[in-house]
Design a protein around this motif. Structure first.
Motif, PDB file in Angstrom:
ATOM      1  N   LEU A   1       0.954  -1.261   0.068  1.00 54.35           N
ATOM      2  CA  LEU A   1       0.063   0.208   0.021  1.00 54.35           C
ATOM      3  C   LEU A   1       0.716   1.321   0.022  1.00 54.35           C
ATOM      4  O   LEU A   1       0.506   2.217  -0.460  1.00 54.35           O
ATOM      5  N   ALA A   2       1.981   1.304   0.517  1.00 53.78           N
ATOM      6  CA  ALA A   2       3.044   2.363   0.664  1.00 53.78           C
ATOM      7  C   ALA A   2       3.381   2.633  -0.744  1.00 53.78           C
ATOM      8  O   ALA A   2       3.646   3.807  -1.404  1.00 53.78           O
ATOM      9  N   LEU A   3       3.706   1.655  -1.316  1.00 57.79           N
ATOM     10  CA  LEU A   3       4.173   1.558  -2.772  1.00 57.79           C
ATOM     11  C   LEU A   3       2.990   2.120  -3.790  1.00 57.79           C
ATOM     12  O   LEU A   3       3.314   3.044  -4.640  1.00 57.79           O
ATOM     13  N   TRP A   4       1.808   1.547  -3.585  1.00 60.07           N
ATOM     14  CA  TRP A   4       0.894   2.106  -4.260  1.00 60.07           C
ATOM     15  C   TRP A   4       0.332   3.644  -4.052  1.00 60.07           C
ATOM     16  O   TRP A   4       0.234   4.309  -4.949  1.00 60.07           O
ATOM     17  N   ALA A   5       0.609   3.921  -2.820  1.00 59.22           N
ATOM     18  CA  ALA A   5       0.273   5.301  -2.356  1.00 59.22           C
ATOM     19  C   ALA A   5       1.152   6.584  -3.284  1.00 59.22           C
ATOM     20  O   ALA A   5       0.840   7.457  -3.545  1.00 59.22           O
ATOM     21  N   ALA A   6       2.215   5.895  -3.463  1.00 59.24           N
ATOM     22  CA  ALA A   6       3.247   7.035  -4.045  1.00 59.24           C
ATOM     23  C   ALA A   6       3.204   6.744  -5.681  1.00 59.24           C
ATOM     24  O   ALA A   6       3.964   7.600  -6.352  1.00 59.24           O
TER      25      ALA A   6
ATOM     26  N   VAL B   1       9.607   3.989   2.063  1.00 62.80           N
ATOM     27  CA  VAL B   1      10.465   2.818   2.606  1.00 62.80           C
ATOM     28  C   VAL B   1       9.579   1.864   2.871  1.00 62.80           C
ATOM     29  O   VAL B   1       8.705   1.761   3.605  1.00 62.80           O
ATOM     30  N   ALA B   2       9.643   0.972   1.898  1.00 62.01           N
ATOM     31  CA  ALA B   2       8.703  -0.548   2.010  1.00 62.01           C
ATOM     32  C   ALA B   2       9.421  -1.555   2.597  1.00 62.01           C
ATOM     33  O   ALA B   2      10.600  -1.844   2.251  1.00 62.01           O
TER      34      ALA B   2
ATOM     35  N   THR C   1      12.420   5.911  -3.698  1.00 64.25           N
ATOM     36  CA  THR C   1      11.995   4.617  -2.962  1.00 64.25           C
ATOM     37  C   THR C   1      13.089   3.611  -2.657  1.00 64.25           C
ATOM     38  O   THR C   1      14.140   3.459  -3.055  1.00 64.25           O
ATOM     39  N   ALA C   2      12.917   3.105  -1.511  1.00 67.64           N
ATOM     40  CA  ALA C   2      13.788   2.080  -0.842  1.00 67.64           C
ATOM     41  C   ALA C   2      13.175   0.847  -0.332  1.00 67.64           C
ATOM     42  O   ALA C   2      12.034   1.415   0.439  1.00 67.64           O
ATOM     43  N   ILE C   3      13.715  -0.542  -0.350  1.00 66.00           N
ATOM     44  CA  ILE C   3      13.031  -1.377   0.117  1.00 66.00           C
ATOM     45  C   ILE C   3      14.143  -2.127   1.027  1.00 66.00           C
ATOM     46  O   ILE C   3      15.201  -2.158   0.780  1.00 66.00           O
TER      47      ILE C   3
END
Length: 338
Positions: free
Chosen positions: A165-170, A193-194, A275-277
């Motif tokens: 959801l964090a990646l999607w929100a961005a 940061v996912a 973006t960082a994972i």
């Protein structure tokens, strides 16, 4: 957990169980303030002020995991929220509507829990409605509830399904035209940061992540085709899906494929958002191949995504304040926020 090719051995399962027990052993930490962003009881945000009393603190918007299923709520990441507040962050711990046994179907003909013994994963479209609404309301809510937070420096973070959801929100500004969640311009975020995110749907479906949660989230029938066995879609070969696309992984189900175009971070690229994972090498809940597939997809789109793989770490230490991995998470957040 659903077996998949290369299924973890008993030692890996024992380690995962111990890590899970440690992460969930922390008592919930009460927030400093709670505010609603909608009328539903799940449309709330818990706010944690930086414990050192500083002003101008960057705001971490935290989205919890739990396979988008109702038994897991924001309380289980409240110790992480408190940990980050003690590191000088302001934190907004977001609740959102999730799937449960009360959902009669995600769409006509899809019975609850099909292909899974647990609750249905996610509510379509409510899960996405809520995350979009919470992020849209966040600057005003945080300014009111946490006057010391700097809403010009927002980093979105999430774990597992919350990482998705964090990646999607961005990525809402690159959603298909006509999507109800599409933004006309990139969101005002310092980055994402996912943490062990369900970042690429094709890979997640192929590996049977979280008992078919992705296909349940999308309301598709691929889970029934799998029959609880990822090999049925993979043909016994993980590479068949890892080298494929969401359409083939979802068994060609038209509804699921259409919805994936609006929900799969792996196809919503590039975002232009830093973006960082962070992912544990020993993760057997969401294997690191899921994040690696997302990073590869980003590279093909011309975008670089940072990937930190932590050796000897599974799924849950990333949200466990007693684990060293949690300090790595805080450092990744700090690099984007400050």
């Amino acid at each position: 957990m659903t077996d998949f090719p290369g299924s973890p051995d008993s030692a890996a399962r024992e380690r995962d169980a111990a890590e899970s027990a440690s992460a969930f052993a922390h008592p919930a930490v009460a927030p400093d303030r709670t505010a609603a962003y909608g009328d539903h009881p799940d449309q709330v945000v818990d706010f944690y002020a930086p414990r050192d009393g500083r002003t101008g603190a960057p705001l971490v918007v935290l989205l919890h995991g739990g396979a988008w299923r109702s038994p897991y709520d924001r309380a289980h990441v409240s110790p992480l929220a408190d940990f980050l507040a003690r590191r000088g962050f302001a934190v907004a711990n977001v609740e959102y509507r999730r799937g449960g046994d009360d959902i009669p179907r995600q769409r006509d003909g899809a019975e609850p829990g099909a292909g899974s013994a647990g609750p249905v994963a996610g509510r379509w479209p409510e899960t996405f409605d809520d995350v979009a609404a919470a992020l849209d309301a966040m600057p005003a809510l945080a300014s009111r509830e946490l006057p010391g937070a700097d809403v010009r420096r927002i980093v979105v973070s999430g774990h597992s399904a919350g990482g998705h959801l964090a990646l999607w929100a961005a990525a809402r500004h690159v959603l298909p035209e006509g999507s109800p969640w599409r933004l006309p311009a990139p969101p005002s975020l310092r980055g994402v940061v996912a943490l062990a995110p369900i970042a690429d749907f094709a890979t997640a479906v192929g590996l049977g992540v979280c008992g078919g949660a992705v296909t349940q989230l999308l309301g598709g029938d691929a889970g029934a085709a799998l029959g609880g066995d990822a090999g049925a879609v993979l043909g016994g070969d993980a590479g068949a899906v890892l080298d494929g696309d969401a359409g083939s992984a979802l068994g060609g189900d038209a509804v699921a494929v259409e919805r994936a175009a609006h929900a799969d971070p792996g196809v919503l690229l590039p975002t232009g958002i830093a973006t960082a994972i962070v992912h544990g090498v020993e993760d057997i809940v969401v294997p690191p191949a899921v994040s690696e597939a997302y990073v590869d997809a980003a590279a093909r789109s011309g975008e670089t995504v940072g990937l930190t793989l932590l050796g000897g770490v599974g799924h849950f230490p990333l949200i466990d304040p007693s684990a060293d991995a949690c300090a790595v998470v805080a450092e990744e957040l700090a690099q984007l926020a400050w």
